[in-house]
Design an enzyme around this catalytic site. Structure first.
Site, PDB file in Angstrom:
ATOM      1  N   ASN A  57     -10.002  -0.820   0.063  1.00  0.00           N
ATOM      2  CA  ASN A  57      -8.541  -0.737   0.050  1.00  0.00           C
ATOM      3  C   ASN A  57      -8.018  -1.236  -1.309  1.00  0.00           C
ATOM      4  OD1 ASN A  57      -5.796  -1.095   0.432  1.00  0.00           O
ATOM      5  ND2 ASN A  57      -6.008  -2.145   2.403  1.00  0.00           N
ATOM      6  N   CYS A  74       0.815  -1.225   0.000  1.00  0.00           N
ATOM      7  CA  CYS A  74       0.000   0.000   0.000  1.00  0.00           C
ATOM      8  C   CYS A  74       0.845   1.269   0.000  1.00  0.00           C
ATOM      9  CB  CYS A  74      -0.925   0.008   1.212  1.00  0.00           C
ATOM     10  SG  CYS A  74      -1.818  -1.529   1.411  1.00  0.00           S
ATOM     11  N   HIS A 121      -3.954   6.531   3.372  1.00  0.00           N
ATOM     12  CA  HIS A 121      -4.325   5.244   2.787  1.00  0.00           C
ATOM     13  C   HIS A 121      -5.728   4.868   3.266  1.00  0.00           C
ATOM     14  CE1 HIS A 121      -4.238   1.304   1.250  1.00  0.00           C
ATOM     15  NE2 HIS A 121      -4.018   0.695   2.398  1.00  0.00           N
TER      16      HIS A 121
HETATM   17  O1  UT7 Z   1      -3.705  -1.993   3.775  1.00  0.00           O
HETATM   18  C1  UT7 Z   1      -3.205  -2.138   5.058  1.00  0.00           C
HETATM   19  C2  UT7 Z   1      -3.438  -3.491   5.604  1.00  0.00           C
HETATM   20  N1  UT7 Z   1      -4.732  -3.793   6.157  1.00  0.00           N
HETATM   21  C3  UT7 Z   1      -5.192  -3.214   7.258  1.00  0.00           C
HETATM   22  O2  UT7 Z   1      -4.638  -2.250   7.736  1.00  0.00           O
HETATM   23  C4  UT7 Z   1      -6.399  -3.819   7.912  1.00  0.00           C
HETATM   24  C5  UT7 Z   1      -6.323  -3.585   9.383  1.00  0.00           C
HETATM   25  N2  UT7 Z   1      -7.380  -4.220  10.144  1.00  0.00           N
HETATM   26  C6  UT7 Z   1      -8.689  -3.880  10.078  1.00  0.00           C
HETATM   27  O3  UT7 Z   1      -9.080  -3.021   9.299  1.00  0.00           O
HETATM   28  C7  UT7 Z   1      -9.632  -4.534  11.057  1.00  0.00           C
HETATM   29  O4  UT7 Z   1      -8.881  -5.275  11.989  1.00  0.00           O
HETATM   30  C8  UT7 Z   1     -10.689  -5.471  10.387  1.00  0.00           C
HETATM   31  C9  UT7 Z   1     -11.693  -4.635   9.617  1.00  0.00           C
HETATM   32  C10 UT7 Z   1      -9.984  -6.439   9.459  1.00  0.00           C
HETATM   33  C11 UT7 Z   1     -11.441  -6.234  11.456  1.00  0.00           C
HETATM   34  O5  UT7 Z   1     -12.063  -5.350  12.360  1.00  0.00           O
HETATM   35  P1  UT7 Z   1     -11.910  -5.574  13.928  1.00  0.00           P
HETATM   36  O6  UT7 Z   1     -12.716  -4.529  14.571  1.00  0.00           O
HETATM   37  O7  UT7 Z   1     -10.424  -5.612  14.227  1.00  0.00           O
HETATM   38  O8  UT7 Z   1     -12.607  -6.961  14.139  1.00  0.00           O
HETATM   39  P2  UT7 Z   1     -11.994  -8.303  14.704  1.00  0.00           P
HETATM   40  O9  UT7 Z   1     -11.016  -8.884  13.743  1.00  0.00           O
HETATM   41  O10 UT7 Z   1     -11.542  -8.080  16.110  1.00  0.00           O
HETATM   42  O11 UT7 Z   1     -13.286  -9.208  14.727  1.00  0.00           O
HETATM   43  C12 UT7 Z   1     -14.405  -8.897  15.552  1.00  0.00           C
HETATM   44  C13 UT7 Z   1     -15.512  -9.881  15.234  1.00  0.00           C
HETATM   45  C14 UT7 Z   1     -15.039 -11.338  15.179  1.00  0.00           C
HETATM   46  O12 UT7 Z   1     -16.044 -12.148  15.716  1.00  0.00           O
HETATM   47  P3  UT7 Z   1     -15.921 -12.747  17.200  1.00  0.00           P
HETATM   48  O13 UT7 Z   1     -14.664 -13.558  17.193  1.00  0.00           O
HETATM   49  O14 UT7 Z   1     -15.843 -11.557  18.099  1.00  0.00           O
HETATM   50  O15 UT7 Z   1     -17.164 -13.559  17.339  1.00  0.00           O
HETATM   51  C15 UT7 Z   1     -14.933 -11.598  13.711  1.00  0.00           C
HETATM   52  O16 UT7 Z   1     -15.086 -12.960  13.375  1.00  0.00           O
HETATM   53  O17 UT7 Z   1     -16.045  -9.588  13.946  1.00  0.00           O
HETATM   54  C16 UT7 Z   1     -16.062 -10.789  13.170  1.00  0.00           C
HETATM   55  N3  UT7 Z   1     -15.906 -10.437  11.770  1.00  0.00           N
HETATM   56  C17 UT7 Z   1     -16.947 -10.193  10.968  1.00  0.00           C
HETATM   57  N4  UT7 Z   1     -18.260 -10.191  11.170  1.00  0.00           N
HETATM   58  C18 UT7 Z   1     -19.057  -9.882  10.132  1.00  0.00           C
HETATM   59  C19 UT7 Z   1     -14.760 -10.308  11.072  1.00  0.00           C
HETATM   60  N5  UT7 Z   1     -15.028  -9.963   9.792  1.00  0.00           N
HETATM   61  C20 UT7 Z   1     -16.385  -9.909   9.705  1.00  0.00           C
HETATM   62  C21 UT7 Z   1     -17.266  -9.607   8.656  1.00  0.00           C
HETATM   63  N6  UT7 Z   1     -18.591  -9.603   8.921  1.00  0.00           N
HETATM   64  N7  UT7 Z   1     -16.834  -9.292   7.411  1.00  0.00           N
END
Ligand code: UT7
Length: 329
Positions: free
Chosen positions: A282, A112, A252
């Site tokens: 992204n 990125c 970004h």
């Molecule tokens: O380009 C640079 C590289 N990429 C990034 O910088 C991405 C950085 N990370 C993020 O943007 C975030 O961490 C995410 C958007 C990927 C995830 O958001 P989060 O608030 O960190 O969620 P999490 O991974 O802590 O997950 C929370 C919950 C989980 O469920 P449980 O375990 O609490 O029951 C996930 O399984 O949300 C669940 N979850 C979803 N639910 C519905 C994860 N993805 C989804 C989804 N829809 N698409």
């Protein structure tokens, strides 16, 4: 001699993948995606096209915007992590599609951060006086490395391209400074395991879906907020620029909550932050380039404005620059 952007262009494919579409593919909801990421839709490259096609379309627009002809370009740098092929470089393929002969062309892999890395390389080569016009392209087909059975990554990514022509600039305009960084110790947080020399393609790698991106989202989230806010603070401090002096920040577009966290830590009001994440998600290296182009074309950046771009991605890499915009319109 100063160097800067004399032409900018971008291109996104027409096909739109909405949150409602994703609700039919994985266990997710529009509400979760919008509230956790800020993304509503993203663009998808057609099956018969590749990164070079998106990059060439963006390049044609940048060349036109610069008011030069393609044969005045003396080098092409393509920032991509989704090249058409492992080799040759996508930059060489773009060169051919633009009908340019006998100039150096190469790809740059900084995920990125690739567009800002590319601008910095081009700026330095122009400032030496050795090259007059360098085309920097960021072209990504992230949909090709996205696992549409993995809800934690597939909602985030989209396809697109941006391009800029870097040339000599008169007066106090141009790319004033760039800050680049990387931390290879975090290479295991965001990667595509197979398809390289470490794990060549095999039946097993395909069966195990190892040609798709793997990501530790929440760890990356924390590092991204710190690395991007530190990059902004460092580049502003060492140029004795305060956030108030900046007309527009172009971060970004990975996650609206990352952008809000960066703005808070770096002391930037959100009114000064350019956002288009809801339309595209992204697009890796293309994200900040497409955002810059849209900001310029929509009149949010005017001649003489100071702008600050900042990015973060796989590597891990990060990058920020400060530009005094030199063009009208
Ligand atoms: O380009 C640079 C590289 N990429 C990034 O910088 C991405 C950085 N990370 C993020 O943007 C975030 O961490 C995410 C958007 C990927 C995830 O958001 P989060 O608030 O960190 O969620 P999490 O991974 O802590 O997950 C929370 C919950 C989980 O469920 P449980 O375990 O609490 O029951 C996930 O399984 O949300 C669940 N979850 C979803 N639910 C519905 C994860 N993805 C989804 C989804 N829809 N698409």
């Amino acid at each position: 001699m100063a160097a800067g952007i004399i032409g900018i262009g971008s291109y996104v494919p027409e096909k739109v993948l909405t949150n409602a579409d994703l609700e039919k593919i994985v266990d997710t909801s529009d509400d979760w995606i919008v509230s956790r990421t800020g993304i509503k839709e993203r663009r998808i490259c057609p099956e018969d096209k590749a990164a070079s096609d998106l990059g060439t379309s963006a390049a044609i627009r940048a060349i036109e915007d610069a008011g030069i002809s393609a044969d005045e370009i003396e080098m092409i740098i393509c920032a991509t992590i989704t090249p058409d092929m492992v080799f040759p470089s996508t930059a060489c393929i773009i060169q051919d599609k633009l009908g340019i002969v006998d100039i150096p062309c190469f790809d740059l892999s900084a995920a990125c951060s690739g567009f800002i890395y590319g601008l910095e390389i081009a700026r330095n080569l122009v400032e030496t006086g050795r090259y007059k016009n360098i085309l920097v392209v960021a072209a990504e087909c992230m949909s090709r490395v996205t696992d549409y059975t993995d809800r934690t990554t597939c909602v985030l990514l989209g396809d697109g391209a941006a391009a800029a022509i870097i040339s000599k600039i008169e007066g106090d305009f141009g790319i004033l400074d760039t800050y680049l960084g990387a931390a290879g110790k975090y290479s295991n947080l965001l990667y595509v395991p197979a398809g390289g020399s470490k794990m060549p393609a095999s039946h097993q790698t395909v069966e195990k879906r190892l040609h798709f991106m793997k990501m530790e989202g929440s760890t990356l989230f924390r590092i991204a907020v710190n690395a991007m806010s530190d990059s902004v603070k460092k580049i502003l401090e060492r140029n004795k620029i305060s956030p108030e002096d900046i007309a527009l920040f172009i971060p970004h577009q990975a996650n609206i909550r990352i952008i809000q966290g960066v703005a808070k830590l770096a002391g930037i009001p959100m009114e000064k932050v350019f956002l288009n994440i809801e339309k595209y998600g992204n697009m890796s290296a293309a994200s900040v380039g497409v955002a810059l182009d849209e900001a310029v074309k929509s009149g949010k950046i005017k001649k003489g404005d100071l702008i600050c771009m900042v990015s973060f991605g796989a590597g891990l890499t990060w990058a920020a620059n400060v530009i005094r915009w030199s063009k009208n319109g």
